[in-house]
Scaffold this motif. Structure first.
Motif, PDB file in Angstrom:
ATOM      1  N   LEU A 193     102.268  49.979  95.036  1.00 27.88           N
ATOM      2  CA  LEU A 193     101.336  49.049  94.836  1.00 27.88           C
ATOM      3  C   LEU A 193     100.567  48.783  93.543  1.00 27.88           C
ATOM      4  O   LEU A 193     100.242  47.946  92.830  1.00 27.88           O
ATOM      5  N   LEU A 194     100.374  50.183  92.916  1.00 26.09           N
ATOM      6  CA  LEU A 194      99.812  50.269  91.620  1.00 26.09           C
ATOM      7  C   LEU A 194     100.626  49.525  90.567  1.00 26.09           C
ATOM      8  O   LEU A 194     100.146  48.860  89.603  1.00 26.09           O
ATOM      9  N   GLN A 195     101.906  49.798  90.773  1.00 25.85           N
ATOM     10  CA  GLN A 195     102.959  49.207  89.741  1.00 25.85           C
ATOM     11  C   GLN A 195     102.798  47.552  89.803  1.00 25.85           C
ATOM     12  O   GLN A 195     102.994  46.841  89.047  1.00 25.85           O
ATOM     13  N   LYS A 196     102.601  47.142  91.162  1.00 25.98           N
ATOM     14  CA  LYS A 196     102.621  45.546  91.472  1.00 25.98           C
ATOM     15  C   LYS A 196     101.380  45.225  90.814  1.00 25.98           C
ATOM     16  O   LYS A 196     101.376  44.092  90.187  1.00 25.98           O
ATOM     17  N   ALA A 197     100.307  45.881  90.710  1.00 28.60           N
ATOM     18  CA  ALA A 197      98.850  45.275  90.363  1.00 28.60           C
ATOM     19  C   ALA A 197      99.187  45.325  88.884  1.00 28.60           C
ATOM     20  O   ALA A 197      98.524  44.329  88.324  1.00 28.60           O
ATOM     21  N   LEU A 198      99.873  46.326  88.194  1.00 30.98           N
ATOM     22  CA  LEU A 198      99.992  46.227  86.747  1.00 30.98           C
ATOM     23  C   LEU A 198     100.725  44.830  86.025  1.00 30.98           C
ATOM     24  O   LEU A 198     100.396  44.290  85.288  1.00 30.98           O
ATOM     25  N   GLU A 199     101.756  44.733  86.985  1.00 32.26           N
ATOM     26  CA  GLU A 199     102.755  43.701  86.616  1.00 32.26           C
ATOM     27  C   GLU A 199     101.930  42.528  86.853  1.00 32.26           C
ATOM     28  O   GLU A 199     102.418  41.493  86.132  1.00 32.26           O
ATOM     29  N   ARG A 200     101.245  42.463  87.853  1.00 29.40           N
ATOM     30  CA  ARG A 200     100.447  40.956  88.078  1.00 29.40           C
ATOM     31  C   ARG A 200      99.329  40.870  87.087  1.00 29.40           C
ATOM     32  O   ARG A 200      98.621  39.626  87.207  1.00 29.40           O
ATOM     33  N   GLY A 201      98.924  41.846  86.144  1.00 30.52           N
ATOM     34  CA  GLY A 201      97.989  41.611  85.377  1.00 30.52           C
ATOM     35  C   GLY A 201      96.573  41.812  86.027  1.00 30.52           C
ATOM     36  O   GLY A 201      95.397  41.138  85.478  1.00 30.52           O
TER      37      GLY A 201
END
Length: 260
Positions: A193-201
């Motif tokens: 989920l953290l990686q997804k947050a970073l990918e979405r900016g």
């Protein structure tokens, strides 16, 4: 009890009549226990199974039936909730799918009297399956009430299990990570989920890789402490207080509070 069972199980190399103590122990369990051979024929059923499905004939007459025949008996006896039994072929296919290789997820079936029975199935050495049947009505009712409360909260709310996988959240939490619904987010690990947050900016101020890694390390550290808390500013301008707490079962509860 062991007449048909002894013949079929012996052919499969699983003759429980050679272990009468084990059979007696299985009959003392408050969980239904069934054993199926490699052709999905029932070779053993314990006492509690008959308590769960009261319309079924004595267990001695069940042994030797195929799993599909057993399911059809449940439906014919009025055991299964009408909504589930309406499309019988689909219901049977869903039940039999548990015996596929690699399919380990338990399934719930709703009974006509309002009870909910959870079925867990596992393959056994040499071919065949063991299936466990448990009345989870009270547990599912408590879970449903909790889900209703979580859905109504004004804060983003999530539970993670002991493996750090998302097991429950509300719509606001799911929307942070771009999921259309809480159900779509279930099973994701916290790092994913953290990686997804970073990918979405999603997080503001993370202009380069060093800044993103520093934020990632801080968020993971906060998540893994006994009582973690940190603030985060989103790229959309809102500011949230993120709080993490351990749960009694080894999981984590996460709450986002809008400080904007």
């Amino acid at each position: 009890m062991l007449s048909v069972h002894s013949t079929v199980a012996a052919r499969e190399g699983r003759d429980l009549s050679a272990a009468p103590g084990l059979v007696d122990a299985l009959d003392c369990l408050r969980t239904g226990v069934t054993l199926f051979d490699s052709a999905e024929r029932l070779v053993y059923v314990n006492c509690h199974f008959g308590y769960l499905f009261r319309s079924l004939p004595p267990r001695e007459s069940l042994e030797g039936l195929s799993y599909e025949e057993l399911i059809r008996l449940e439906v014919a006896g009025g055991e299964i909730a009408p909504a589930d039994a309406r499309d019988l072929n689909r219901f049977i296919a869903r039940r039999r799918a548990q015996f596929r290789d690699g399919e380990r997820r338990p399934i719930d079936i709703r009974l006509a009297d309002g009870r909910i029975v959870e079925i867990k199935a596992r393959p056994v050495p040499g071919g065949g399956w063991i299936a466990l049947w448990s009345d989870v009505t009270a547990a599912r009712s408590a879970q449903s009430r909790l889900e209703d409360a979580v859905a109504l909260t004004a804060e983003a709310f999530a539970f993670f299990d002991s493996r750090d996988r998302l097991s429950m959240c509300n719509e606001l939490y799911a929307s942070f990570y771009g999921f259309a619904s809480p159900r779509d987010a279930l099973g994701a690990t916290f790092p994913e989920l953290l990686q997804k947050a970073l990918e979405r900016g999603l997080v503001a101020g993370l202009a380069d890789e060093d800044a993103r890694q520093a934020w990632l390390d801080l968020r993971l550290s906060t998540h893994r402490t006994a009582a973690g808390a940190m603030t985060v500013e989103l790229s959309t301008g809102e500011t949230y207080l993120l709080r993490d707490r351990p749960t009694a079962d080894g999981g984590r509860v996460v709450v986002f509070t809008d400080l904007t």
